[in-house]
Design a protein around this motif. Structure first.
Motif, short mmCIF file in Angstrom:
data_model
loop_
_atom_site.label_atom_id
_atom_site.label_comp_id
_atom_site.label_asym_id
_atom_site.label_seq_id
_atom_site.Cartn_x
_atom_site.Cartn_y
_atom_site.Cartn_z
N ALA A 164 0.88 -1.17 0.00
CA ALA A 164 0.00 0.00 0.00
C ALA A 164 0.91 1.22 0.00
O ALA A 164 1.76 1.36 0.87
CB ALA A 164 -0.90 0.00 1.23
N THR A 214 1.31 5.61 -1.33
CA THR A 214 0.67 6.83 -1.77
C THR A 214 1.73 7.89 -2.03
O THR A 214 2.86 7.76 -1.58
CB THR A 214 -0.37 7.32 -0.73
OG1 THR A 214 -1.11 8.40 -1.28
CG2 THR A 214 0.30 7.77 0.55
N CYS A 242 -2.25 5.50 3.92
CA CYS A 242 -2.06 4.05 3.81
C CYS A 242 -2.82 3.31 4.91
O CYS A 242 -3.46 2.29 4.66
CB CYS A 242 -0.57 3.70 3.87
SG CYS A 242 0.33 4.13 2.37
N TYR A 268 -6.53 3.12 4.17
CA TYR A 268 -6.81 2.10 3.15
C TYR A 268 -6.80 0.71 3.77
O TYR A 268 -7.71 -0.10 3.58
CB TYR A 268 -5.78 2.18 2.02
CG TYR A 268 -5.90 1.01 1.08
CD1 TYR A 268 -6.88 1.00 0.09
CD2 TYR A 268 -5.07 -0.09 1.20
CE1 TYR A 268 -7.01 -0.08 -0.77
CE2 TYR A 268 -5.20 -1.18 0.35
CZ TYR A 268 -6.18 -1.16 -0.63
OH TYR A 268 -6.30 -2.23 -1.46
N LYS A 324 -10.92 2.03 4.67
CA LYS A 324 -11.39 3.23 3.96
C LYS A 324 -10.87 3.15 2.52
O LYS A 324 -9.93 3.83 2.13
CB LYS A 324 -10.90 4.49 4.66
CG LYS A 324 -11.55 5.75 4.16
CD LYS A 324 -11.13 6.95 4.99
CE LYS A 324 -11.80 8.20 4.49
NZ LYS A 324 -11.38 9.37 5.27
N ASN A 325 -11.50 2.26 1.74
CA ASN A 325 -11.10 2.01 0.37
C ASN A 325 -12.34 1.69 -0.45
O ASN A 325 -13.45 1.72 0.07
CB ASN A 325 -10.05 0.89 0.31
CG ASN A 325 -10.52 -0.37 1.02
OD1 ASN A 325 -11.59 -0.89 0.75
ND2 ASN A 325 -9.71 -0.84 1.97
#
Length: 85
Positions: free
Chosen positions: A40, A42, A60, A63, A67-68
């Protein structure tokens, strides 16, 4: 110097992806085949160290904790780490 040793010890505790050595070349170089694993990551903008690191870590973590798009954690939770470009 002491801080470097501390962080080296901490990174040694991180999970590492499994691999098989396919070939050994000269000078200790190995050709490896890695098992699949999840990352993961970003990209964030910011100045300094603290604010962009916190922002990227938060993105990250959100996610990973659901929360994705699927609104659920991935099947295997990855280790969290960071790097600076």
């Amino acid at each position: 110097y002491g801080t470097g040793i501390y962080f080296w010890r901490e990174t040694e505790k991180l999970e590492r992806p499994s691999y098989h050595v396919i070939a050994k070349l000269t000078n200790g170089v190995e050709v490896r085949r890695y098992e699949p694993y999840m990352i993961a990551e970003t990209t964030v903008n910011g100045t300094g160290f603290r604010e962009p690191t916190a922002s990227g870590f938060r993105a990250c973590a959100e996610y990973i904790f659901g929360k994705n798009v699927k609104k659920q954690p991935p099947p295997q939770l990855p280790s969290l780490g960071w790097s600076s470009l």
